[in-house]
Design a protein around this motif. Sequence first.
Motif, PDB file in Angstrom:
ATOM      1  N   THR A 157     -13.808   7.841   2.997  1.00  0.00           N
ATOM      2  CA  THR A 157     -14.593   6.627   2.754  1.00  0.00           C
ATOM      3  C   THR A 157     -14.683   6.348   1.264  1.00  0.00           C
ATOM      4  N   ARG A 158     -14.951   7.397   0.476  1.00  0.00           N
ATOM      5  CA  ARG A 158     -15.040   7.233  -0.983  1.00  0.00           C
ATOM      6  C   ARG A 158     -13.691   6.772  -1.540  1.00  0.00           C
ATOM      7  N   GLU A 159     -12.629   7.339  -0.975  1.00  0.00           N
ATOM      8  CA  GLU A 159     -11.298   7.022  -1.488  1.00  0.00           C
ATOM      9  C   GLU A 159     -10.877   5.586  -1.171  1.00  0.00           C
ATOM     10  N   LEU A 160     -11.289   5.102  -0.012  1.00  0.00           N
ATOM     11  CA  LEU A 160     -10.915   3.735   0.366  1.00  0.00           C
ATOM     12  C   LEU A 160     -11.510   2.715  -0.597  1.00  0.00           C
ATOM     13  N   ALA A 161     -12.671   3.046  -1.139  1.00  0.00           N
ATOM     14  CA  ALA A 161     -13.341   2.119  -2.062  1.00  0.00           C
ATOM     15  C   ALA A 161     -12.528   1.907  -3.337  1.00  0.00           C
ATOM     16  N   LEU A 162     -11.621   2.822  -3.634  1.00  0.00           N
ATOM     17  CA  LEU A 162     -10.845   2.702  -4.875  1.00  0.00           C
ATOM     18  C   LEU A 162      -9.546   1.913  -4.700  1.00  0.00           C
ATOM     19  N   ALA A 163      -9.276   1.504  -3.478  1.00  0.00           N
ATOM     20  CA  ALA A 163      -8.001   0.819  -3.198  1.00  0.00           C
ATOM     21  C   ALA A 163      -7.798  -0.427  -4.053  1.00  0.00           C
ATOM     22  N   HIS A 164      -8.888  -1.130  -4.374  1.00  0.00           N
ATOM     23  CA  HIS A 164      -8.741  -2.401  -5.118  1.00  0.00           C
ATOM     24  C   HIS A 164      -8.283  -2.193  -6.569  1.00  0.00           C
ATOM     25  N   GLN A 165      -8.219  -0.951  -7.008  1.00  0.00           N
ATOM     26  CA  GLN A 165      -7.757  -0.682  -8.380  1.00  0.00           C
ATOM     27  C   GLN A 165      -6.228  -0.612  -8.464  1.00  0.00           C
ATOM     28  N   TYR A 166      -5.589  -0.658  -7.301  1.00  0.00           N
ATOM     29  CA  TYR A 166      -4.127  -0.505  -7.259  1.00  0.00           C
ATOM     30  C   TYR A 166      -3.427  -1.868  -7.364  1.00  0.00           C
ATOM     31  N   ASP A 167      -2.108  -1.821  -7.569  1.00  0.00           N
ATOM     32  CA  ASP A 167      -1.334  -3.062  -7.624  1.00  0.00           C
ATOM     33  C   ASP A 167      -0.903  -3.506  -6.230  1.00  0.00           C
ATOM     34  N   TYR A 168      -0.608  -2.531  -5.378  1.00  0.00           N
ATOM     35  CA  TYR A 168      -0.072  -2.844  -4.043  1.00  0.00           C
ATOM     36  C   TYR A 168      -0.746  -1.965  -2.997  1.00  0.00           C
ATOM     37  N   ILE A 169      -0.861  -2.514  -1.802  1.00  0.00           N
ATOM     38  CA  ILE A 169      -1.374  -1.703  -0.685  1.00  0.00           C
ATOM     39  C   ILE A 169      -0.390  -1.798   0.479  1.00  0.00           C
ATOM     40  N   ILE A 170      -0.125  -0.652   1.074  1.00  0.00           N
ATOM     41  CA  ILE A 170       0.786  -0.636   2.224  1.00  0.00           C
ATOM     42  C   ILE A 170       0.085   0.072   3.383  1.00  0.00           C
ATOM     43  N   VAL A 171      -0.041  -0.630   4.484  1.00  0.00           N
ATOM     44  CA  VAL A 171      -0.615  -0.004   5.676  1.00  0.00           C
ATOM     45  C   VAL A 171       0.520   0.716   6.382  1.00  0.00           C
ATOM     46  N   ASN A 172       0.374   2.013   6.486  1.00  0.00           N
ATOM     47  CA  ASN A 172       1.456   2.809   7.072  1.00  0.00           C
ATOM     48  C   ASN A 172       1.290   2.897   8.590  1.00  0.00           C
ATOM     49  N   ASP A 173       1.687   1.835   9.237  1.00  0.00           N
ATOM     50  CA  ASP A 173       1.587   1.783  10.683  1.00  0.00           C
ATOM     51  C   ASP A 173       2.941   2.199  11.265  1.00  0.00           C
ATOM     52  N   VAL A 174       3.964   1.379  10.971  1.00  0.00           N
ATOM     53  CA  VAL A 174       5.326   1.720  11.390  1.00  0.00           C
ATOM     54  C   VAL A 174       6.069   2.216  10.149  1.00  0.00           C
ATOM     55  N   LEU A 175       6.526   3.455  10.208  1.00  0.00           N
ATOM     56  CA  LEU A 175       7.109   4.091   9.020  1.00  0.00           C
ATOM     57  C   LEU A 175       8.227   3.279   8.367  1.00  0.00           C
ATOM     58  N   GLU A 176       9.183   2.803   9.172  1.00  0.00           N
ATOM     59  CA  GLU A 176      10.334   2.068   8.603  1.00  0.00           C
ATOM     60  C   GLU A 176       9.862   0.852   7.806  1.00  0.00           C
ATOM     61  N   GLN A 177       8.833   0.202   8.341  1.00  0.00           N
ATOM     62  CA  GLN A 177       8.324  -0.994   7.639  1.00  0.00           C
ATOM     63  C   GLN A 177       7.658  -0.600   6.328  1.00  0.00           C
ATOM     64  N   ALA A 178       6.933   0.500   6.357  1.00  0.00           N
ATOM     65  CA  ALA A 178       6.249   0.967   5.145  1.00  0.00           C
ATOM     66  C   ALA A 178       7.276   1.337   4.072  1.00  0.00           C
ATOM     67  N   VAL A 179       8.374   1.960   4.492  1.00  0.00           N
ATOM     68  CA  VAL A 179       9.429   2.346   3.548  1.00  0.00           C
ATOM     69  C   VAL A 179      10.105   1.094   2.998  1.00  0.00           C
ATOM     70  N   ARG A 180      10.345   0.149   3.879  1.00  0.00           N
ATOM     71  CA  ARG A 180      10.981  -1.096   3.446  1.00  0.00           C
ATOM     72  C   ARG A 180      10.114  -1.814   2.413  1.00  0.00           C
ATOM     73  N   LYS A 181       8.814  -1.830   2.655  1.00  0.00           N
ATOM     74  CA  LYS A 181       7.904  -2.493   1.710  1.00  0.00           C
ATOM     75  C   LYS A 181       7.883  -1.755   0.365  1.00  0.00           C
ATOM     76  N   THR A 182       7.875  -0.443   0.422  1.00  0.00           N
ATOM     77  CA  THR A 182       7.866   0.334  -0.833  1.00  0.00           C
ATOM     78  C   THR A 182       9.156   0.074  -1.613  1.00  0.00           C
ATOM     79  N   SER A 183      10.285   0.019  -0.915  1.00  0.00           N
ATOM     80  CA  SER A 183      11.566  -0.271  -1.567  1.00  0.00           C
ATOM     81  C   SER A 183      11.537  -1.666  -2.186  1.00  0.00           C
TER      82      SER A 183
END
Length: 213
Positions: free
Chosen positions: A155-181
Amino acid sequence: MTMKDEGILLVVSGPSGAGKGTICSALRQAYPDIHYSVSMTTRAPRSGEKEGISYYFRKETEFRELIQRNAFLEYAQVYDHFYGTPKKYVLDQVARGKTVLLEIDIQGAMQVKKTYPKGVFIYIVPPSLQILSQRIHDRGTDSEEVIQKRLSQITRELALAHQYDYIIVNDVLEQAVRKTSAILEAERCKLSRNEGQIETIFKQYITKEVSSK
Ligand code: 5GP
């Protein structure tokens, strides 16, 4: 002399069990030119882990000595153990124009953001707390006590998400990898990261124009 562009410091971070490791492995396979920063840790190796490849496994006294010597780009205590990114390797490679990948926890990423704000910060988030809990259990590498500690920190860690440049929801792995690429490709094309290259290309044009007159 041609101007050399700095490389990219790609920081992949997020709660434990979000799937950072799997995404980073796939990314490294797809981009063999990525320089992976091997972290140092005081925890014991798990089965199959190799010294210098998975981590540099060190005693706590040695780790503390390196902290004193300012040898880490960042370090953090994650569930009773120390983890840190050796500074020299990372900064040297980035200065040489390389892409360096860090897979680190959120406390560490926040430190890197302070000292190297030009980094690219990606937050990997699991689709739900239930799935996260399932993943950590399925991994079977940690005791129930450690698992509960990890989950309560989320819970504490989720609060820091807005400090990042990008967020990726890792639901389907291939999609998450594609987004990171896709993020890596886009960052590599940023004008601000290619000024040296642009200057070199422009110079070639100018020389050609002059010589063809
Ligand atoms: P594990 O013990 O499961 O390999 O890693 C525990 C957590 O520590 C993971 O979230 C992992 O990303 C993080 N971690 C690994 N290396 C580093 C590091 O160098 N610095 C920081 N801050 N965290 C790290």
